[in-house]
Design a protein around this motif. Structure first.
Motif, PDB file in Angstrom:
ATOM      1  N   CYS A  78      -4.348  -6.248   4.091  1.00  0.00           N
ATOM      2  CA  CYS A  78      -3.039  -6.191   4.736  1.00  0.00           C
ATOM      3  C   CYS A  78      -3.233  -6.609   6.193  1.00  0.00           C
ATOM      4  O   CYS A  78      -4.213  -6.206   6.834  1.00  0.00           O
ATOM      5  CB  CYS A  78      -2.463  -4.780   4.678  1.00  0.00           C
ATOM      6  SG  CYS A  78      -2.055  -4.220   3.019  1.00  0.00           S
ATOM      7  N   SER A 115       3.264   1.429   9.284  1.00  0.00           N
ATOM      8  CA  SER A 115       2.729   0.487   8.303  1.00  0.00           C
ATOM      9  C   SER A 115       1.292   0.833   7.940  1.00  0.00           C
ATOM     10  O   SER A 115       0.898   0.784   6.768  1.00  0.00           O
ATOM     11  CB  SER A 115       2.806  -0.942   8.852  1.00  0.00           C
ATOM     12  OG  SER A 115       4.144  -1.315   9.103  1.00  0.00           O
ATOM     13  N   ILE A 116       0.502   1.174   8.941  1.00  0.00           N
ATOM     14  CA  ILE A 116      -0.894   1.553   8.687  1.00  0.00           C
ATOM     15  C   ILE A 116      -0.949   2.859   7.906  1.00  0.00           C
ATOM     16  O   ILE A 116      -1.742   3.007   6.961  1.00  0.00           O
ATOM     17  CB  ILE A 116      -1.671   1.648  10.003  1.00  0.00           C
ATOM     18  CG1 ILE A 116      -1.756   0.265  10.662  1.00  0.00           C
ATOM     19  CG2 ILE A 116      -3.080   2.215   9.776  1.00  0.00           C
ATOM     20  CD1 ILE A 116      -2.353   0.275  12.049  1.00  0.00           C
ATOM     21  N   ILE A 166      -1.485  -7.027  10.081  1.00  0.00           N
ATOM     22  CA  ILE A 166      -0.432  -6.697  11.040  1.00  0.00           C
ATOM     23  C   ILE A 166      -0.798  -7.402  12.337  1.00  0.00           C
ATOM     24  O   ILE A 166      -1.932  -7.301  12.809  1.00  0.00           O
ATOM     25  CB  ILE A 166      -0.329  -5.182  11.281  1.00  0.00           C
ATOM     26  CG1 ILE A 166      -0.066  -4.440   9.975  1.00  0.00           C
ATOM     27  CG2 ILE A 166       0.764  -4.880  12.307  1.00  0.00           C
ATOM     28  CD1 ILE A 166      -0.158  -2.930  10.107  1.00  0.00           C
ATOM     29  N   VAL A 177      -6.947  -2.966   6.131  1.00  0.00           N
ATOM     30  CA  VAL A 177      -5.815  -3.431   6.924  1.00  0.00           C
ATOM     31  C   VAL A 177      -6.384  -3.861   8.272  1.00  0.00           C
ATOM     32  O   VAL A 177      -7.179  -3.152   8.878  1.00  0.00           O
ATOM     33  CB  VAL A 177      -4.725  -2.349   7.096  1.00  0.00           C
ATOM     34  CG1 VAL A 177      -5.267  -1.063   7.664  1.00  0.00           C
ATOM     35  CG2 VAL A 177      -3.588  -2.875   7.977  1.00  0.00           C
ATOM     36  N   ALA A 209       6.525   1.196  14.232  1.00  0.00           N
ATOM     37  CA  ALA A 209       6.514   0.382  13.020  1.00  0.00           C
ATOM     38  C   ALA A 209       5.091   0.031  12.606  1.00  0.00           C
ATOM     39  O   ALA A 209       4.746   0.069  11.414  1.00  0.00           O
ATOM     40  CB  ALA A 209       7.328  -0.895  13.232  1.00  0.00           C
ATOM     41  N   VAL A 210       4.251  -0.299  13.578  1.00  0.00           N
ATOM     42  CA  VAL A 210       2.860  -0.626  13.277  1.00  0.00           C
ATOM     43  C   VAL A 210       2.134   0.595  12.739  1.00  0.00           C
ATOM     44  O   VAL A 210       1.453   0.533  11.701  1.00  0.00           O
ATOM     45  CB  VAL A 210       2.146  -1.177  14.531  1.00  0.00           C
ATOM     46  CG1 VAL A 210       0.648  -1.330  14.267  1.00  0.00           C
ATOM     47  CG2 VAL A 210       2.751  -2.508  14.946  1.00  0.00           C
ATOM     48  N   CYS A 211       2.282   1.720  13.426  1.00  0.00           N
ATOM     49  CA  CYS A 211       1.605   2.942  12.976  1.00  0.00           C
ATOM     50  C   CYS A 211       2.101   3.359  11.599  1.00  0.00           C
ATOM     51  O   CYS A 211       1.315   3.761  10.733  1.00  0.00           O
ATOM     52  CB  CYS A 211       1.813   4.061  13.988  1.00  0.00           C
ATOM     53  SG  CYS A 211       0.923   3.818  15.549  1.00  0.00           S
ATOM     54  N   TYR A 244       1.172   3.867   5.822  1.00  0.00           N
ATOM     55  CA  TYR A 244       1.575   3.562   4.452  1.00  0.00           C
ATOM     56  C   TYR A 244       0.415   3.012   3.644  1.00  0.00           C
ATOM     57  O   TYR A 244       0.140   3.475   2.531  1.00  0.00           O
ATOM     58  CB  TYR A 244       2.739   2.567   4.434  1.00  0.00           C
ATOM     59  CG  TYR A 244       3.087   2.102   3.042  1.00  0.00           C
ATOM     60  CD1 TYR A 244       3.845   2.901   2.190  1.00  0.00           C
ATOM     61  CD2 TYR A 244       2.614   0.883   2.557  1.00  0.00           C
ATOM     62  CE1 TYR A 244       4.140   2.496   0.893  1.00  0.00           C
ATOM     63  CE2 TYR A 244       2.903   0.467   1.269  1.00  0.00           C
ATOM     64  CZ  TYR A 244       3.662   1.277   0.436  1.00  0.00           C
ATOM     65  OH  TYR A 244       3.932   0.878  -0.843  1.00  0.00           O
ATOM     66  N   VAL A 245      -0.267   1.990   4.165  1.00  0.00           N
ATOM     67  CA  VAL A 245      -1.324   1.373   3.362  1.00  0.00           C
ATOM     68  C   VAL A 245      -2.506   2.315   3.162  1.00  0.00           C
ATOM     69  O   VAL A 245      -3.182   2.251   2.134  1.00  0.00           O
ATOM     70  CB  VAL A 245      -1.792   0.023   3.961  1.00  0.00           C
ATOM     71  CG1 VAL A 245      -0.659  -0.972   3.958  1.00  0.00           C
ATOM     72  CG2 VAL A 245      -2.357   0.184   5.351  1.00  0.00           C
TER      73      VAL A 245
END
Length: 206
Positions: free
Chosen positions: A77, A93-94, A79, A54, A89-91, A96-97
């Motif tokens: 991925c 998302s990270i 961002i 990511v 939201a960024v954290c 999650y992946v």
């Protein structure tokens, strides 16, 4: 053509993921990219996704992340926020992946002549904080500028690097990332993109 799942099976470690990203950047810089981003590549990656990295970068239109790392559909991925500023939201998302998709590498990529960092430098120099949500970007970048010092003639350039390193540190300390990082299953590294040459240079070891 290689697909994302094959990349993961070939490596699956932070070191292998970083090596693949940098190899792609060398192909990009040399004018010999492999991936054309055509519809056949999209179809090949239409099943379960298995990205191997990511990349968190800036919104700057001169820094298209899939292109500069010569990556095809399903491989990474991406961002992008102004000045690669973190928020929940960024954290999330990270997290999650890394947690759900098993991605072993997080790369934070800054770039030369970053406008968001420039805005933070200007705000601190003038004492005029911008309005709206732009103020959030400035507030998040300002500590890097303060650490470098406004009197430094290279404050903009050095603040870009400092901000990348601060972002890397924050992610390494994230509640859901710290454990995998400490165990060596995940690496969080920082890099800098040169707008003139297209080259990516690492600021932190894997």
């Amino acid at each position: 053509m290689r697909v994302a799942g094959q990349e993961r099976q070939a490596g699956g470690t932070p070191r292998a993921a970083l090596a693949e990203l940098l190899s792609g950047n060398r192909r990009f810089v040399s004018g010999q990219p492999v991936h054309g981003h055509d519809v056949t590549a999209a179809a090949a990656a239409s099943g379960d996704q298995q990205p191997y990295a990511v990349v968190l970068g800036c919104i700057d239109s001169r820094v298209p992340l899939e292109a500069i790392f010569d990556q095809t559909f399903g491989a990474i991925c991406v961002i992008r926020t102004g000045g690669h500023v973190l928020d929940r939201a960024v954290c999330g998302s990270i997290e999650y992946v890394v947690g759900q998709l098993g991605v072993p590498l997080v790369l934070v990529l800054g770039h030369e002549r970053c406008g968001a960092v420039g805005a933070a430098v200007d705000a601190l120099r003038t004492g005029e904080r911008p309005g709206g949500s732009l103020a959030h970007l400035v507030d998040e970048i300002a500590p890097a500028v303060t650490e470098v010092g406004l009197d430094d003639p290279a404050v903009h350039q050095l603040s870009i690097r400092r901000h990348v390193r601060r972002t890397v540190h924050t992610l390494r300390e994230d509640d859901l990332l710290a454990g995998p990082v400490a165990a060596g299953r995940v690496a969080v590294v920082g890099g800098l993109y040169d707008l003139s040459t297209g080259e990516v240079a690492l600021l932190d070891p894997a």
